[in-house]
Design a protein around this motif. Structure first.
Motif, PDB file in Angstrom:
ATOM      1  N   PRO A  58      32.734  47.413  10.065  1.00  0.00           N
ATOM      2  CA  PRO A  58      30.966  46.160  10.073  1.00  0.00           C
ATOM      3  C   PRO A  58      30.843  46.902   8.444  1.00  0.00           C
ATOM      4  CG  PRO A  58      31.046  48.442  11.424  1.00  0.00           C
ATOM      5  CD  PRO A  58      32.116  48.286  11.596  1.00  0.00           C
ATOM      6  N   GLY A  59      29.684  46.080   8.105  1.00  0.00           N
ATOM      7  CA  GLY A  59      29.811  46.395   6.822  1.00  0.00           C
ATOM      8  C   GLY A  59      30.679  45.518   5.350  1.00  0.00           C
ATOM      9  N   ALA A  60      31.989  45.121   6.385  1.00  0.00           N
ATOM     10  CA  ALA A  60      32.531  44.363   5.173  1.00  0.00           C
ATOM     11  C   ALA A  60      31.860  43.201   5.199  1.00  0.00           C
ATOM     12  CB  ALA A  60      33.828  45.293   5.943  1.00  0.00           C
ATOM     13  N   ALA A  61      30.465  43.009   4.954  1.00  0.00           N
ATOM     14  CA  ALA A  61      30.749  41.398   5.204  1.00  0.00           C
ATOM     15  C   ALA A  61      31.131  41.215   3.682  1.00  0.00           C
ATOM     16  CB  ALA A  61      29.088  40.410   5.110  1.00  0.00           C
ATOM     17  N   ARG A  62      31.178  41.377   2.063  1.00  0.00           N
ATOM     18  CA  ARG A  62      31.727  40.992   1.252  1.00  0.00           C
ATOM     19  C   ARG A  62      32.998  40.905   1.737  1.00  0.00           C
ATOM     20  NH1 ARG A  62      29.254  43.664  -3.342  1.00  0.00           N
ATOM     21  NH2 ARG A  62      27.531  41.643  -4.031  1.00  0.00           N
ATOM     22  N   GLN A  63      33.891  41.167   2.192  1.00  0.00           N
ATOM     23  CA  GLN A  63      34.951  41.952   2.075  1.00  0.00           C
ATOM     24  C   GLN A  63      35.784  40.482   2.906  1.00  0.00           C
ATOM     25  OE1 GLN A  63      36.360  42.515  -0.156  1.00  0.00           O
ATOM     26  NE2 GLN A  63      38.866  42.153   0.301  1.00  0.00           N
ATOM     27  N   ALA A  64      34.447  39.847   3.959  1.00  0.00           N
ATOM     28  CA  ALA A  64      35.049  38.816   5.262  1.00  0.00           C
ATOM     29  C   ALA A  64      34.976  37.545   3.658  1.00  0.00           C
ATOM     30  CB  ALA A  64      33.725  38.712   6.020  1.00  0.00           C
ATOM     31  N   GLY A  65      34.020  37.617   3.414  1.00  0.00           N
ATOM     32  CA  GLY A  65      33.793  36.625   2.270  1.00  0.00           C
ATOM     33  C   GLY A  65      34.970  36.256   0.977  1.00  0.00           C
ATOM     34  N   PHE A  66      35.421  37.353   1.150  1.00  0.00           N
ATOM     35  CA  PHE A  66      36.551  37.110   0.404  1.00  0.00           C
ATOM     36  C   PHE A  66      37.912  37.000   0.478  1.00  0.00           C
ATOM     37  CE2 PHE A  66      39.548  39.070  -2.475  1.00  0.00           C
ATOM     38  CZ  PHE A  66      39.012  38.898  -3.778  1.00  0.00           C
ATOM     39  N   VAL A  67      37.933  36.837   1.730  1.00  0.00           N
ATOM     40  CA  VAL A  67      38.849  36.578   2.284  1.00  0.00           C
ATOM     41  C   VAL A  67      38.894  35.054   2.561  1.00  0.00           C
ATOM     42  CG1 VAL A  67      39.752  36.752   4.790  1.00  0.00           C
ATOM     43  CG2 VAL A  67      39.340  38.239   3.942  1.00  0.00           C
ATOM     44  N   LEU A  68      37.444  34.914   3.028  1.00  0.00           N
ATOM     45  CA  LEU A  68      37.512  33.417   3.204  1.00  0.00           C
ATOM     46  C   LEU A  68      37.560  32.195   1.869  1.00  0.00           C
ATOM     47  CD1 LEU A  68      33.931  33.202   5.203  1.00  0.00           C
ATOM     48  CD2 LEU A  68      36.620  32.690   5.976  1.00  0.00           C
ATOM     49  N   GLY A  69      37.550  33.341   0.613  1.00  0.00           N
ATOM     50  CA  GLY A  69      37.749  32.793  -0.497  1.00  0.00           C
ATOM     51  C   GLY A  69      38.787  32.038  -0.520  1.00  0.00           C
ATOM     52  N   SER A  70      39.744  32.976  -0.314  1.00  0.00           N
ATOM     53  CA  SER A  70      41.198  31.939   0.423  1.00  0.00           C
ATOM     54  C   SER A  70      41.441  31.416   0.851  1.00  0.00           C
ATOM     55  CB  SER A  70      42.742  33.176   0.502  1.00  0.00           C
ATOM     56  OG  SER A  70      43.658  32.447   0.596  1.00  0.00           O
ATOM     57  N   LEU A  71      40.730  30.834   2.018  1.00  0.00           N
ATOM     58  CA  LEU A  71      40.397  29.099   1.904  1.00  0.00           C
ATOM     59  C   LEU A  71      39.916  28.627   1.444  1.00  0.00           C
ATOM     60  CD1 LEU A  71      40.771  31.475   5.595  1.00  0.00           C
ATOM     61  CD2 LEU A  71      42.863  30.665   4.237  1.00  0.00           C
ATOM     62  N   ALA A  72      39.044  28.601   0.701  1.00  0.00           N
ATOM     63  CA  ALA A  72      38.217  27.691   0.381  1.00  0.00           C
ATOM     64  C   ALA A  72      38.364  26.099  -0.109  1.00  0.00           C
ATOM     65  CB  ALA A  72      37.791  27.776  -0.281  1.00  0.00           C
ATOM     66  N   GLY A  73      38.678  25.259   0.604  1.00  0.00           N
ATOM     67  CA  GLY A  73      39.182  23.664   0.737  1.00  0.00           C
ATOM     68  C   GLY A  73      40.828  23.622   1.865  1.00  0.00           C
ATOM     69  N   SER A  74      40.639  24.128   2.388  1.00  0.00           N
ATOM     70  CA  SER A  74      41.673  24.510   3.379  1.00  0.00           C
ATOM     71  C   SER A  74      41.303  23.481   4.367  1.00  0.00           C
ATOM     72  CB  SER A  74      42.094  25.776   3.352  1.00  0.00           C
ATOM     73  OG  SER A  74      43.520  25.450   5.030  1.00  0.00           O
ATOM     74  N   ASP A  75      42.039  22.747   4.671  1.00  0.00           N
ATOM     75  CA  ASP A  75      41.133  22.193   6.465  1.00  0.00           C
ATOM     76  C   ASP A  75      41.575  21.832   7.264  1.00  0.00           C
ATOM     77  OD1 ASP A  75      43.814  21.469   5.355  1.00  0.00           O
ATOM     78  OD2 ASP A  75      44.093  19.093   5.999  1.00  0.00           O
ATOM     79  N   GLU A  76      43.165  23.843   7.027  1.00  0.00           N
ATOM     80  CA  GLU A  76      43.277  24.305   7.954  1.00  0.00           C
ATOM     81  C   GLU A  76      42.481  24.720   9.105  1.00  0.00           C
ATOM     82  OE1 GLU A  76      46.960  23.186   9.971  1.00  0.00           O
ATOM     83  OE2 GLU A  76      46.357  21.653   8.240  1.00  0.00           O
ATOM     84  N   LEU A  77      41.005  25.710   8.561  1.00  0.00           N
ATOM     85  CA  LEU A  77      40.656  26.613   9.123  1.00  0.00           C
ATOM     86  C   LEU A  77      38.720  25.869   8.419  1.00  0.00           C
ATOM     87  CD1 LEU A  77      41.720  29.334  10.465  1.00  0.00           C
ATOM     88  CD2 LEU A  77      40.919  30.363   8.761  1.00  0.00           C
ATOM     89  N   PRO A  78      37.985  26.692   9.870  1.00  0.00           N
ATOM     90  CA  PRO A  78      37.093  25.637   9.498  1.00  0.00           C
ATOM     91  C   PRO A  78      36.161  26.458   8.876  1.00  0.00           C
ATOM     92  CG  PRO A  78      37.039  26.600  11.620  1.00  0.00           C
ATOM     93  CD  PRO A  78      38.592  26.830  11.248  1.00  0.00           C
ATOM     94  N   TRP A  79      36.944  27.291   7.347  1.00  0.00           N
ATOM     95  CA  TRP A  79      35.841  27.739   6.954  1.00  0.00           C
ATOM     96  C   TRP A  79      34.527  27.916   6.421  1.00  0.00           C
ATOM     97  CZ3 TRP A  79      33.765  25.811   2.525  1.00  0.00           C
ATOM     98  CH2 TRP A  79      33.901  24.674   2.077  1.00  0.00           C
ATOM     99  N   GLN A  80      34.147  26.119   7.105  1.00  0.00           N
ATOM    100  CA  GLN A  80      32.645  25.522   6.466  1.00  0.00           C
ATOM    101  C   GLN A  80      31.412  26.414   7.865  1.00  0.00           C
ATOM    102  OE1 GLN A  80      34.808  21.791   7.568  1.00  0.00           O
ATOM    103  NE2 GLN A  80      33.340  21.773   8.552  1.00  0.00           N
ATOM    104  N   ARG A  81      32.583  26.896   8.591  1.00  0.00           N
ATOM    105  CA  ARG A  81      30.963  27.365   9.714  1.00  0.00           C
ATOM    106  C   ARG A  81      30.696  28.961   9.115  1.00  0.00           C
ATOM    107  NH1 ARG A  81      35.627  24.819  13.764  1.00  0.00           N
ATOM    108  NH2 ARG A  81      34.624  22.714  13.138  1.00  0.00           N
ATOM    109  N   VAL A  82      31.239  29.226   8.378  1.00  0.00           N
ATOM    110  CA  VAL A  82      30.630  30.769   8.171  1.00  0.00           C
ATOM    111  C   VAL A  82      29.700  30.720   7.130  1.00  0.00           C
ATOM    112  CG1 VAL A  82      31.633  32.941   7.263  1.00  0.00           C
ATOM    113  CG2 VAL A  82      32.787  31.768   8.770  1.00  0.00           C
ATOM    114  N   ILE A  83      28.615  31.222   7.454  1.00  0.00           N
ATOM    115  CA  ILE A  83      27.296  30.477   6.076  1.00  0.00           C
ATOM    116  C   ILE A  83      27.063  32.485   5.289  1.00  0.00           C
ATOM    117  CG2 ILE A  83      27.459  29.245   6.808  1.00  0.00           C
ATOM    118  CD1 ILE A  83      24.655  29.423   8.924  1.00  0.00           C
ATOM    119  N   ASN A  84      25.656  32.404   5.085  1.00  0.00           N
ATOM    120  CA  ASN A  84      25.177  34.366   5.705  1.00  0.00           C
ATOM    121  C   ASN A  84      24.486  34.378   6.423  1.00  0.00           C
ATOM    122  OD1 ASN A  84      22.867  32.896   4.947  1.00  0.00           O
ATOM    123  ND2 ASN A  84      23.431  32.454   2.451  1.00  0.00           N
ATOM    124  N   ALA A  85      23.977  35.306   6.680  1.00  0.00           N
ATOM    125  CA  ALA A  85      22.764  36.086   7.085  1.00  0.00           C
ATOM    126  C   ALA A  85      21.479  35.282   7.533  1.00  0.00           C
ATOM    127  CB  ALA A  85      22.763  37.414   7.596  1.00  0.00           C
TER     128      ALA A  85
END
Length: 119
Positions: free
Chosen positions: A37-64
């Motif tokens: 908990p609290g590692a929200a920034r890091q969670a976004g950093f992980v998704l940054g590695s998938l931005a544009g990837s069509d294998e994972l629904p990264w698009q369904r992750v938004i901010n609070a």
DNA sequence: GGTTTGACTTGAA
DNA sequence: ATTCAAGCCAAAC
């Protein structure tokens, strides 16, 4: 003894992959479910590695705030567009109703609440 | 080893 | 309603 514990990144990706269409999760939520908990920034950093990837629904992750946080990255337009295609309604301010769109992994059980998805 | 950054969050002005 | 500031944790340098 390597703890059979998956890395933070792996857990976040696993959660993102389980988000059903028309639903969204927040970064803080992913971090909390990942065990940090609290590692929200890091969670976004992980998704940054998938931005544009069509294998994972990264698009369904938004901010609070119910808004996409990819606007400064250039994916904002794409993300809102993809979510809209799934039935997510964005306000004129670019916000969506987290109250009804936010998904929790426990909902994958046999009991699924009614989804006001108006296609 | 420490330092820096980042698709965040919350609270206050 | 919006803007500012500080706090937070994990990976990259």
């Amino acid at each position: 003894m390597e703890g059979g514990e998956a890395g933070f990144r792996t857990r976040v990706l696993a959660l993102v992959a389980r988000i059903p269409p028309g639903r969204v999760m927040t970064y803080g939520q992913l971090a909390m479910l990942a065990g940090s908990p609290g590692a929200a920034r890091q969670a976004g950093f992980v998704l940054g590695s998938l931005a544009g990837s069509d294998e994972l629904p990264w698009q369904r992750v938004i901010n609070a705030q119910g808004r996409v946080s990819t606007h400064k990255l250039g994916f904002g337009d794409l993300q809102e567009r993809l979510l809209t295609a799934e039935g997510v309604v964005f306000d004129a301010s670019g916000r969506c109703d987290l109250g009804t769109r936010q998904w929790w992994p426990e909902e994958e059980g046999p009991s699924t609440p009614p989804e006001p998805l108006l296609f």
